[in-house]
Design a protein around this motif. Structure first.
Motif, mmCIF file in Angstrom:
data_model
loop_
_atom_site.group_PDB
_atom_site.id
_atom_site.type_symbol
_atom_site.label_atom_id
_atom_site.label_comp_id
_atom_site.label_asym_id
_atom_site.label_seq_id
_atom_site.Cartn_x
_atom_site.Cartn_y
_atom_site.Cartn_z
ATOM 1 N N ARG A 1 7.596 -11.581 11.790
ATOM 2 C CA ARG A 1 6.346 -11.569 11.426
ATOM 3 C C ARG A 1 6.131 -9.924 11.077
ATOM 4 O O ARG A 1 4.998 -9.545 10.607
ATOM 5 N N MET A 2 7.049 -8.737 11.248
ATOM 6 C CA MET A 2 6.948 -7.811 11.280
ATOM 7 C C MET A 2 7.295 -7.224 9.608
ATOM 8 O O MET A 2 8.316 -7.308 9.457
ATOM 9 N N ASN A 3 6.137 -7.056 8.855
ATOM 10 C CA ASN A 3 6.505 -7.108 7.231
ATOM 11 C C ASN A 3 7.470 -5.833 6.945
ATOM 12 O O ASN A 3 8.359 -5.971 6.189
ATOM 13 N N CYS A 4 7.442 -4.670 7.645
ATOM 14 C CA CYS A 4 8.251 -3.754 7.336
ATOM 15 C C CYS A 4 9.661 -4.035 7.705
ATOM 16 O O CYS A 4 10.567 -3.653 6.594
ATOM 17 N N VAL A 5 9.758 -4.755 8.847
ATOM 18 C CA VAL A 5 11.333 -5.072 9.105
ATOM 19 C C VAL A 5 11.800 -6.202 7.841
ATOM 20 O O VAL A 5 12.838 -6.170 7.360
ATOM 21 N N TYR B 1 3.218 6.122 11.530
ATOM 22 C CA TYR B 1 3.891 6.622 10.628
ATOM 23 C C TYR B 1 4.261 5.664 9.370
ATOM 24 O O TYR B 1 4.246 6.244 8.366
ATOM 25 N N ILE B 2 4.428 4.642 9.926
ATOM 26 C CA ILE B 2 5.105 3.603 8.855
ATOM 27 C C ILE B 2 3.877 3.421 7.856
ATOM 28 O O ILE B 2 4.014 3.132 6.536
ATOM 29 N N ASN B 3 2.629 3.301 8.389
ATOM 30 C CA ASN B 3 1.543 2.965 7.739
ATOM 31 C C ASN B 3 1.231 4.226 6.802
ATOM 32 O O ASN B 3 0.945 4.111 5.641
ATOM 33 N N ASP C 1 2.982 0.710 2.055
ATOM 34 C CA ASP C 1 1.976 -0.140 2.148
ATOM 35 C C ASP C 1 2.121 -1.396 2.767
ATOM 36 O O ASP C 1 1.717 -2.428 2.645
ATOM 37 N N TYR C 2 3.281 -1.314 3.696
ATOM 38 C CA TYR C 2 3.683 -2.626 4.389
ATOM 39 C C TYR C 2 2.770 -3.091 5.323
ATOM 40 O O TYR C 2 2.735 -4.268 5.260
ATOM 41 N N CYS C 3 1.936 -2.147 5.827
ATOM 42 C CA CYS C 3 0.859 -2.844 7.026
ATOM 43 C C CYS C 3 -0.098 -3.633 6.437
ATOM 44 O O CYS C 3 -0.373 -4.689 7.114
ATOM 45 N N ARG C 4 -0.532 -3.243 5.061
ATOM 46 C CA ARG C 4 -1.477 -4.126 4.529
ATOM 47 C C ARG C 4 -1.109 -5.788 4.318
ATOM 48 O O ARG C 4 -2.104 -6.524 4.658
ATOM 49 N N GLY C 5 0.099 -5.993 4.301
ATOM 50 C CA GLY C 5 0.873 -7.330 4.308
ATOM 51 C C GLY C 5 1.258 -7.747 5.409
ATOM 52 O O GLY C 5 2.277 -8.779 5.513
ATOM 53 N N CYS C 6 0.850 -7.202 6.556
ATOM 54 C CA CYS C 6 1.520 -7.577 7.930
ATOM 55 C C CYS C 6 0.746 -8.591 8.754
ATOM 56 O O CYS C 6 -0.691 -8.460 8.749
ATOM 57 N N ALA C 7 1.413 -9.491 9.636
ATOM 58 C CA ALA C 7 0.644 -10.267 10.345
ATOM 59 C C ALA C 7 0.129 -9.431 11.543
ATOM 60 O O ALA C 7 -0.638 -9.868 12.354
ATOM 61 N N CYS D 1 0.386 -4.100 16.417
ATOM 62 C CA CYS D 1 1.845 -3.818 15.547
ATOM 63 C C CYS D 1 2.539 -3.437 16.864
ATOM 64 O O CYS D 1 2.526 -2.516 17.654
ATOM 65 N N PRO D 2 3.916 -4.257 16.870
ATOM 66 C CA PRO D 2 4.735 -3.865 18.121
ATOM 67 C C PRO D 2 5.329 -2.481 18.174
ATOM 68 O O PRO D 2 5.585 -2.026 19.390
ATOM 69 N N PHE D 3 5.321 -1.794 17.065
ATOM 70 C CA PHE D 3 5.704 -0.204 17.143
ATOM 71 C C PHE D 3 5.087 0.537 17.903
ATOM 72 O O PHE D 3 5.382 1.441 18.785
ATOM 73 N N ASN D 4 3.551 0.175 18.324
ATOM 74 C CA ASN D 4 2.814 1.026 19.123
ATOM 75 C C ASN D 4 3.052 1.081 20.400
ATOM 76 O O ASN D 4 3.394 1.698 20.900
HETATM 77 FE FE1 SF4 Z 1 5.477 -2.535 10.640
HETATM 78 FE FE2 SF4 Z 1 3.570 -2.717 12.386
HETATM 79 FE FE3 SF4 Z 1 2.974 -2.080 9.882
HETATM 80 FE FE4 SF4 Z 1 3.402 -4.542 10.523
HETATM 81 S S1 SF4 Z 1 1.943 -3.174 11.386
HETATM 82 S S2 SF4 Z 1 4.282 -3.549 9.056
HETATM 83 S S3 SF4 Z 1 5.072 -4.318 12.081
HETATM 84 S S4 SF4 Z 1 4.334 -1.004 11.106
#
Ligand code: SF4
Ligand code: FAD
Ligand code: DLZ
Length: 514
Positions: free
Chosen positions: A347-351, A430-432, A436-442, A454-457
């Motif tokens: 569910r982590m969109n970036c990964v 940082y990833i945000n 643009d990954y976070c916009r499409g993330c669960a 967000c698990p990274f936090n």
């Molecule tokens: Fe990756 Fe977190 Fe952004 Fe989801 S919200 S895309 S897990 S950094």
């Protein structure tokens, strides 16, 4: 009875050391496709196709020039499956007076090569690989007595030594490094130009069929294979990069964007590492573009730093620190690799984006490798050996000399700081900021605790808390560590609980479902 000249799959370069004084009337060049090299890790299918196709094209080019080539195919019924076995068979066939090779890109293969003299009873000369801009003896002397090895200082020496981007004694433009200008996110509406593709020819298609039958279970798909497989194609890829993408390489070097796997990156590492392209040619082409006003200095300096700086530096570190380097685990990380790193189902969109793109292209750019999967491996404490094996397996440009220091050193800090002065740990912010990954993330990048966060936090703060003592004196982590120390204990506990719940949950499941 000439000399047997051994050329490995990533040594297909015209000017290779072991081919330099070749006598076409007497010598034989051995190129051997062997199962051992195709399976010591379960390479991505595109990597195997790339290497075997490069070997077949190179063998043909040598033969056209009148060189006697002994090319052993993977499906040759007599094939012993190992480099040593094929060298022994070639010795029996050609009765050479000696063997000449070039230092390989992996310690494992060098150790094997050192046994060939005894195995064959012939003198084996192992020549330095001089397809680089620096020399390993020089690197060793440069590194001697230094408490810390820093790429930036190495890079300045290299600029001076090569004269690249120099104006007399001074760096062009007055500064050595323009990295601060290379931090833009891809703006909406800016569409990166499609990179030139090199669709498979008949030789590559034949190898693709072979790989599909022989390695059906290996990671990755072949449909999108478009890598250069000859020196000529690699030169065309370089020219395409210099005109179409280099001018904006600097600005967007750290950006990530959905559906844009390449952005303004060079796509040259597979060609450089296989020997189709020289690092000097890449740097000189970029410098010429700047001098002729076709690309700005921040872009050209950034690109040259990657090749003249990072690429040479990691190679120096590898040969300086091996073989112990591979076994280091400074942060005592032991967690197995999650299955989602193979399936892309997370569910982590970036990964998910990074893994799926890697499956389809055998490529991800630097920030994806470092700040998405690498950062995740660091924060979650994934076992360094497993992480290394993954990186060596999934990328078409991966050979241990370059993969290991980047992974072990830069990404997961398993080397305790040989490569970098601090771990590249980052939270979702940082990833945000860079994508643009976070916009499409669960998950919600703005939340730090709870199942929807967000698990990274939470992982970021948990990582700092876990290693608080180790990093207590690291000036580059002083700020976040101070924030951690000042944090309300209840908040700190909530973050740690969130991280623990995530690490115990389904996202970290190491096994395939079912
Ligand atoms: Fe990756 Fe977190 Fe952004 Fe989801 S919200 S895309 S897990 S950094
Ligand atoms: P660009 O970003 O356009 O850079 C231009 C060139 O600079 C590359 O072709 C490459 O030759 C060189 N370069 C850039 N960064 C590095 C670096 N850190 N180390 C060495 N060379 C560099 N690179 C590999 O070639 N093989 C690997 O197995 C590999 N594994 C990596 C693993 C991790 C965890 C990380 C963080 C980085 C790794 N890299 C590796 C470095 C880098 O990510 C790739 O070289 C780059 O993504 C290749 O794509 P490109 O040609 O479009 O590069
Ligand atoms: C990566 C690779 C693969 C897949 N196959 C071969 C091969 O069949 N024959 C060969 O000589 N080399 C191959 N290689 C490249 C070697 O693994 C490479 O030379 C070492 O990893 C050292 O860099």
């Amino acid at each position: 009875h000439g000399v047997l000249r051994v050329v490995l799959g990533d040594q297909c370069s015209r000017g290779l050391a072991s081919l330099r004084d070749l006598d076409p009337a007497r010598d034989v060049v051995l190129l051997a496709e062997v199962m051992g090299e195709c399976t010591y890790v379960r390479h991505h299918k595109q990597k195997i196709v790339l290497v075997l196709s490069v070997m077949r094209h190179f063998a043909r080019a040598l033969a056209v020039r009148g060189v006697r080539v002994d090319h052993i195919r993977l499906d040759d019924p007599e094939n012993t499956g190992t480099l040593a076995g094929e060298v022994a068979r070639a010795v029996a066939r050609h009765a050479p007076e000696g063997i000449v090779c070039t230092v390989p890109g992996e310690w494992r293969v060098l150790a094997d090569m050192r046994g060939w003299e005894e195995a064959t009873g012939l003198p084996v000369e192992i020549r330095d690989d001089d397809r680089f801009l620096s020399d390993l003896g020089w690197f060793r002397r440069w590194a001697q007595g230094k408490k810390q090895l820093r790429m930036e200082f190495f890079y300045r020496e290299m600029r001076r030594a090569t004269g690249l981007l120099m104006e007399g004694e001074a760096p062009a433009g007055g500064a050595w490094n323009y990295d601060a200008e290379n931090r833009r996110k891809l703006e909406p509406g800016l569409v990166p130009p499609a990179p030139r593709r090199f669709p498979p020819d008949a030789i590559t298609r034949e190898v693709m069929a072979l790989v599909e039958t022989r390695f059906p279970g290996h990671f990755g798909t072949l449909e999108a294979f478009a890598w250069p497989v000859t020196a000529r194609e690699a030169e065309a890829a370089l020219a395409d990069f210099i005109t179409a993408r280099l001018p904006r390489f600097g600005d967007y070097q750290d950006a990530m964007a959905t559906g844009e796997p390449v952005l303004f990156h060079a796509l040259l590492s597979t060609s450089l590492n296989a020997g189709l392209l020289s690092p000097r040619a890449c740097c000189e082409a970029a410098e010429a573009a700047w001098r002729e006003g076709r690309a700005p200095l921040n872009a050209v300096e950034g690109f040259i730093r990657q090749i003249l700086g990072w690429r040479e530096f990691v190679r120096g570190v590898y040969w300086l620190k091996m073989p112990d380097y591979a076994g280091l685990n400074a942060l005592e990380a032991t967690r197995p690799l999650p299955w989602s790193w193979w399936s892309g189902e997370t569910r982590m969109n970036c990964v998910a984006q990074a893994v799926r793109q890697t499956r389809d292209l055998a490529y991800a750019h630097h920030i994806q490798r470092l700040m998405v999967t690498g950062n995740f491996a660091l924060l979650a404490g994934l076992d360094p050996a497993a992480v290394n094996e993954w990186y060596l397996t999934v990328y078409a440009d991966a050979y241990e000399w370059v993969e290991l220091p980047n992974t072990h050193g830069m990404a997961i800090h398993a080397d305790g700081g040989v490569m970098g002065s601090k771990p590249y740990a980052a939270s979702g912010a940082y990833i945000n900021r860079m994508s643009d990954y976070c916009r499409g993330c669960a998950y919600d990048v703005k939340q730090s605790t709870g199942p929807g966060a967000c698990p990274f936090n939470a992982l970021y703060w948990d990582f700092l808390a876990r290693h608080e003592r180790r990093f207590a004196n690291n000036p580059r982590l002083a700020m976040p560590l101070q924030t951690l120390r000042k944090m309300d204990p209840a908040k700190r506990q909530a973050l740690r609980d969130s991280a623990a719940a995530f690490l115990a949950g389904p996202e970290l499941d190491p096994a395939a479902p079912g």
